[in-house]
Design a protein around this motif. Structure first.
Motif, PDB file in Angstrom:
ATOM      1  N   ASP A 101      37.528  38.660  46.818  1.00  0.00           N
ATOM      2  CA  ASP A 101      37.936  40.034  47.112  1.00  0.00           C
ATOM      3  C   ASP A 101      39.428  39.945  47.408  1.00  0.00           C
ATOM      4  O   ASP A 101      39.842  39.626  48.522  1.00  0.00           O
ATOM      5  CB  ASP A 101      37.147  40.574  48.320  1.00  0.00           C
ATOM      6  CG  ASP A 101      37.698  41.911  48.823  1.00  0.00           C
ATOM      7  OD1 ASP A 101      38.601  42.457  48.179  1.00  0.00           O
ATOM      8  OD2 ASP A 101      37.211  42.390  49.871  1.00  0.00           O
ATOM      9  N   GLU A 125      35.854  47.714  42.644  1.00  0.00           N
ATOM     10  CA  GLU A 125      35.543  47.617  44.077  1.00  0.00           C
ATOM     11  C   GLU A 125      34.425  48.530  44.566  1.00  0.00           C
ATOM     12  O   GLU A 125      33.588  48.098  45.357  1.00  0.00           O
ATOM     13  CB  GLU A 125      36.816  47.835  44.898  1.00  0.00           C
ATOM     14  CG  GLU A 125      37.568  46.530  45.064  1.00  0.00           C
ATOM     15  CD  GLU A 125      38.902  46.653  45.751  1.00  0.00           C
ATOM     16  OE1 GLU A 125      39.779  45.858  45.431  1.00  0.00           O
ATOM     17  OE2 GLU A 125      39.070  47.563  46.584  1.00  0.00           O
ATOM     18  N   ASP A 176      35.811  53.368  50.925  1.00  0.00           N
ATOM     19  CA  ASP A 176      36.342  52.059  51.312  1.00  0.00           C
ATOM     20  C   ASP A 176      37.769  52.252  51.810  1.00  0.00           C
ATOM     21  O   ASP A 176      38.660  52.629  51.054  1.00  0.00           O
ATOM     22  CB  ASP A 176      36.294  51.133  50.079  1.00  0.00           C
ATOM     23  CG  ASP A 176      36.781  49.720  50.391  1.00  0.00           C
ATOM     24  OD1 ASP A 176      37.199  49.469  51.536  1.00  0.00           O
ATOM     25  OD2 ASP A 176      36.739  48.869  49.481  1.00  0.00           O
TER      26      ASP A 176
HETATM   27 MG   LIG Z   1      39.580  45.647  50.146  1.00  0.00          MG
END
Ligand SMILES: [Mg+2]
Ligand SMILES: Nc1ncnc2c1ncn2[C@@H]1O[C@H](COP(=O)(O)OP(=O)(O)OP(=O)(O)O)[C@@H](O)[C@H]1O
Length: 365
Positions: free
Chosen positions: A36, A157, A179
């Protein structure tokens, strides 16, 4: 006839054994790693490992040699120490790569830190990318990190965050996830493995830190660094009134005299500063919901929205967003790990998530 059937079975048996042996040998020489790649922190997962590695996304350069000399925590510690000798940079900005060369050496560092098999002949690297990345950014990820020993697999993502939150992205019922990271805030609604709609704001936690330093300088004439601002945010930041307001001590430099100074700063004022970001998140959600069909919107209203990313840990998001949108808001126990947990699920069984992998590399905004 009987004899040829037995021979066939024998050959099949041997063949499957050979495949198993082949897979075993291939496993010895190849490895899957998920990264990530975040604006502030990058988190790495290995295929068969429970633990994650969390490493600051920083690279330190020796200015004379023009070479990277430290990465991660070590580079972060060098920040501001000898600015004439070293330059410390964060190669990602607003969720995507700003400095490709630096990111490339940073990714090589992450692989060398995390690879179990140092002599693996082949690595499958699962990298995440915001949904709102441009086609140019997508291409740079796909081609930039590829090498003869490395295959890059892109996962957008929001898919990873939703899977990490434990949502079933293939079900008909839409799942909505917001997010809030360091550089980007992204909201996405996913149903049947497709993106119904997504909206991206290229500001998040880092923007809050900048707002705090600017306002502290303006309001109490004190110069503080971004890391002091971040510390105050982590400890006292909120986006909804609490009954725990107090005056906190802030150390910095007096703007006029240039001397070290200690001032008091009310946490209520801090909330006022963070309000600017919270408003933009509300606008993002509002505009996202308005783009969904009536049916999807009413299902999102009853299913609720999930919050992921480090900035979702600011106190009071659930209260604020519930009160504004009348939608259940669900917080995750470890929101900063949502994306890597989802990436790991994909890495462990890529065949189950093939549609997501295909969409992730094809769809550009
Ligand atoms: Mg992130
Ligand atoms: N307890 C907390 N309260 C408020 N903010 C927090 C907390 N913990 C971390 N953060 C903030 O979360 C941000 C980092 O979150 P995260 O790791 O999800 O971002 P990232 O993946 O690096 O960024 P991006 O996804 O935008 O590229 C930082 O701005 C950090 O200050």
């Amino acid at each position: 006839m009987r004899c040829s059937l037995d021979l066939l079975k024998l050959l099949c048996g041997e063949f499957s054994e050979m495949i198993a042996v082949g897979e075993f040998l291939l496993g010895l020489f190849s490895e899957r790693i998920a990264i990530d790649l975040g604006t502030t922190y990058s988190i790495v997962a290995r295929q068969h490992d429970e633990e994650f590695l969390k490493i600051p996304s920083t690279v330190a350069y020796d200015l004379q040699q023009g070479m990277p000399i430290a990465f991660g925590e070590e580079a972060k510690r060098m920040m501001g120490k000898s600015p004439d000798r070293y330059s410390v940079i964060c190669p990602l900005k607003d969720g995507v790569i700003a400095d490709f060369q630096a990111t490339n050496s940073y990714v090589a560092f992450l692989l060398s830190e995390s690879a179990r098999q140092k002599f693996a002949l082949h690595y499958d690297v699962y990298l995440c990318l915001p949904w709102g990345a441009t086609p140019v950014e997508l291409r740079s990820y796909i081609h930039g990190f590829r090498s003869t020993r490395r295959r890059i697999r892109i996962v957008r993502e929001p898919f990873a965050a939703a899977l990490g939150a434990g949502l079933d992205v293939f079900q008909d019922e839409p799942s909505t996830i917001v997010d809030m990271g360091g550089g980007t805030t992204e909201i996405a609604t996913i149903s049947r493995g497709f993106m119904l709609h997504a909206n991206t704001l290229r500001r998040a936690g880092n923007f809050c830190d900048q707002l705090i330093t600017d306002q502290v300088r303006k309001q109490i004439k004190l110069e503080i660094g971004l890391s002091t601002a971040e510390k105050m945010k982590l400890q006292y930041g909120s986006v909804w009134p609490t009954d725990e307001d107090l005056d906190v001590e802030l150390r910095g430099m007096d703007r006029e005299s240039g001397r070290p100074a200690l001032r008091l700063f009310p946490t209520e004022e801090l909330r006022g500063i963070l309000n600017a970001y919270a408003h933009s998140v509300e606008d993002l959600i509002q505009s996202h919901l308005s783009r969904l069909s009536l049916d999807a919107r009413s299902r999102v209203a009853s299913n609720g929205i999930w919050l992921a990313g480090g900035t979702s840990m600011l106190k009071g998001w659930a209260e604020r967003l519930q009160s504004r949108f009348q939608i259940p808001v669900r917080q995750l126990p470890d929101p900063q790990l949502a994306v890597i947990q989802g990436l790991k699920k994909i890495m462990q069984s890529p065949h189950l998530f093939d549609p997501l992998l295909r969409i992730s590399s094809l769809v550009a905004k």
